[in-house]
Motif scaffolding. Structure first.
Motif, PDB file in Angstrom:
ATOM      1  N   THR A 160       2.503  -1.767   7.745  1.00  0.00           N
ATOM      2  CA  THR A 160       2.176  -2.479   6.730  1.00  0.00           C
ATOM      3  C   THR A 160       1.675  -3.917   7.242  1.00  0.00           C
ATOM      4  O   THR A 160       0.799  -4.375   6.885  1.00  0.00           O
ATOM      5  CB  THR A 160       3.247  -3.339   5.693  1.00  0.00           C
TER       6      THR A 160
ATOM      7  N   VAL B  81      -2.552  -3.564   7.716  1.00  0.00           N
ATOM      8  CA  VAL B  81      -3.098  -4.065   6.995  1.00  0.00           C
ATOM      9  C   VAL B  81      -2.365  -5.280   5.944  1.00  0.00           C
ATOM     10  O   VAL B  81      -3.735  -5.628   5.499  1.00  0.00           O
ATOM     11  CB  VAL B  81      -2.930  -3.087   5.061  1.00  0.00           C
TER      12      VAL B  81
ATOM     13  N   SER C 184      -9.957  -6.616  -2.306  1.00  0.00           N
ATOM     14  CA  SER C 184      -8.976  -7.031  -1.141  1.00  0.00           C
ATOM     15  C   SER C 184      -7.706  -7.427  -2.282  1.00  0.00           C
ATOM     16  O   SER C 184      -8.639  -8.640  -2.903  1.00  0.00           O
ATOM     17  CB  SER C 184      -9.040  -7.173   0.399  1.00  0.00           C
TER      18      SER C 184
ATOM     19  N   ALA D  48       0.851  -1.654   0.059  1.00  0.00           N
ATOM     20  CA  ALA D  48      -0.204   0.568   0.177  1.00  0.00           C
ATOM     21  C   ALA D  48       0.744   1.414   0.120  1.00  0.00           C
ATOM     22  O   ALA D  48       0.748   1.803   0.834  1.00  0.00           O
ATOM     23  CB  ALA D  48      -0.990   0.021   1.375  1.00  0.00           C
TER      24      ALA D  48
ATOM     25  N   ALA E 287      -8.541  -5.905   7.393  1.00  0.00           N
ATOM     26  CA  ALA E 287      -7.538  -6.096   6.429  1.00  0.00           C
ATOM     27  C   ALA E 287      -7.301  -6.134   4.417  1.00  0.00           C
ATOM     28  O   ALA E 287      -8.928  -6.119   4.187  1.00  0.00           O
ATOM     29  CB  ALA E 287      -6.306  -7.262   6.395  1.00  0.00           C
ATOM     30  N   ARG E 288      -6.237  -5.315   3.935  1.00  0.00           N
ATOM     31  CA  ARG E 288      -6.263  -4.770   2.650  1.00  0.00           C
ATOM     32  C   ARG E 288      -5.459  -6.176   1.436  1.00  0.00           C
ATOM     33  O   ARG E 288      -5.855  -6.422   0.430  1.00  0.00           O
ATOM     34  CB  ARG E 288      -5.662  -3.888   2.299  1.00  0.00           C
TER      35      ARG E 288
ATOM     36  N   ASP F 119      -8.762  -3.846  13.716  1.00  0.00           N
ATOM     37  CA  ASP F 119      -9.829  -3.693  12.352  1.00  0.00           C
ATOM     38  C   ASP F 119      -9.893  -5.528  12.424  1.00  0.00           C
ATOM     39  O   ASP F 119     -10.885  -5.997  11.479  1.00  0.00           O
ATOM     40  CB  ASP F 119      -8.572  -3.743  11.039  1.00  0.00           C
TER      41      ASP F 119
END
Length: 249
Positions: free
Chosen positions: A89, A92, A195, A81, A163-164, A121
């Motif tokens: 990092t 995510v 994602s 990202a 999460a991404r 999250d």
């Protein structure tokens, strides 16, 4: 090497961002005299389900550990990202290692509390939904579960972070085909469309219909990567046939 997703008509998968969600340049990891990752380059975009394939010892697990921030002794540039590896990092990325670090005596509900305390999250409602889907009693201890049940519990925890990037290391290995189907269904139904999911596996047949793209590794490098449909058309066979051809040579 850049991979792109296979988007079918009417698919709900997101259109990838123009900038890679994961960007790796010259990543090198050594364990003593052995080189686990050898100047590896890789770009992966959002909206993908990526299969990370290769023989044992090819560097799959080392790559995932590095991306997750678990293994920091490396050279090269890695960005997730847009950020270098670090606290931003890790915030995510949801990582499921091939071996659990959770205490065997812990009950599932304790693991939920642990994740809720540790990860801002973490979506407890999503975790409870997955546990119900997998027919897992939150009062059970991990040591009381079969291997397939433990896999499901770990998947429920890892996939319940918002999460991404999701990094799963052999999430369905060592379980029977029926359990694999149930685990894969839980993963795919939970995944947000924008994602990125990276799954390290040797069970190509079980995952082939779910993958957008693949990265095949050998000796710490990318051997072959690309869109699954493009690779099928180019090589005139299924992904499993391509895998056998590549690693049989």
């Amino acid at each position: 090497m850049t991979t792109t997703p296979a988007l079918q008509p009417g698919s709900e998968r997101a259109v990838p961002e123009p900038t890679a969600l994961i960007s790796v340049r010259g990543l090198t990891v050594r364990y003593g005299a052995r080189t686990a990752l050898d100047a590896l380059d890789l770009d992966l975009h959002a909206g993908q389900i990526v299969g990370l394939l290769g023989e044992n010892g090819c560097g799959k697990s080392t790559l995932l550990k590095t991306l997750a921030g678990v293994y920091a002794d490396h050279r090269g540039d890695v960005r997730i990202a847009g950020h270098p590896l670090g606290p931003r990092t890790k915030a995510v990325v949801s990582y499921l290692p091939d071996r659990s670090a959770l205490p065997e005596r812990a009950r599932v509900r304790y693991c939920l509390d642990l994740f809720a305390d540790f990860y801002p999250d973490f979506d407890r409602a999503r975790a409870q939904t997955l546990l119900a889907r997998f027919r897992l009693d939150p009062a059970l201890r991990l040591k009381e579960m079969s291997k397939g049940m433990r896999e499901k519990a770990h998947i429920a925890l890892a996939m319940s972070r918002r999460a991404r990037v999701y990094l799963l290391d052999e999430p369905i290995s060592g379980v029977d085909p029926a359990a694999r189907e149930g685990i894969l269904g839980g993963i795919l139904d939970t995944l947000d469309p924008d994602s990125l999911l990276v799954v390290a596996t040797h069970l190509v047949h079980d995952l082939e219909t779910s993958l957008d793209s693949v990265v095949m590794m050998r000796h710490g490098r990318v051997l072959l990567a690309g869109d699954v449909d493009d690779l099928r058309a180019e090589h005139g066979g299924s992904l499993e046939q391509i895998f056998r051809k590549v690693y049989g040579s």
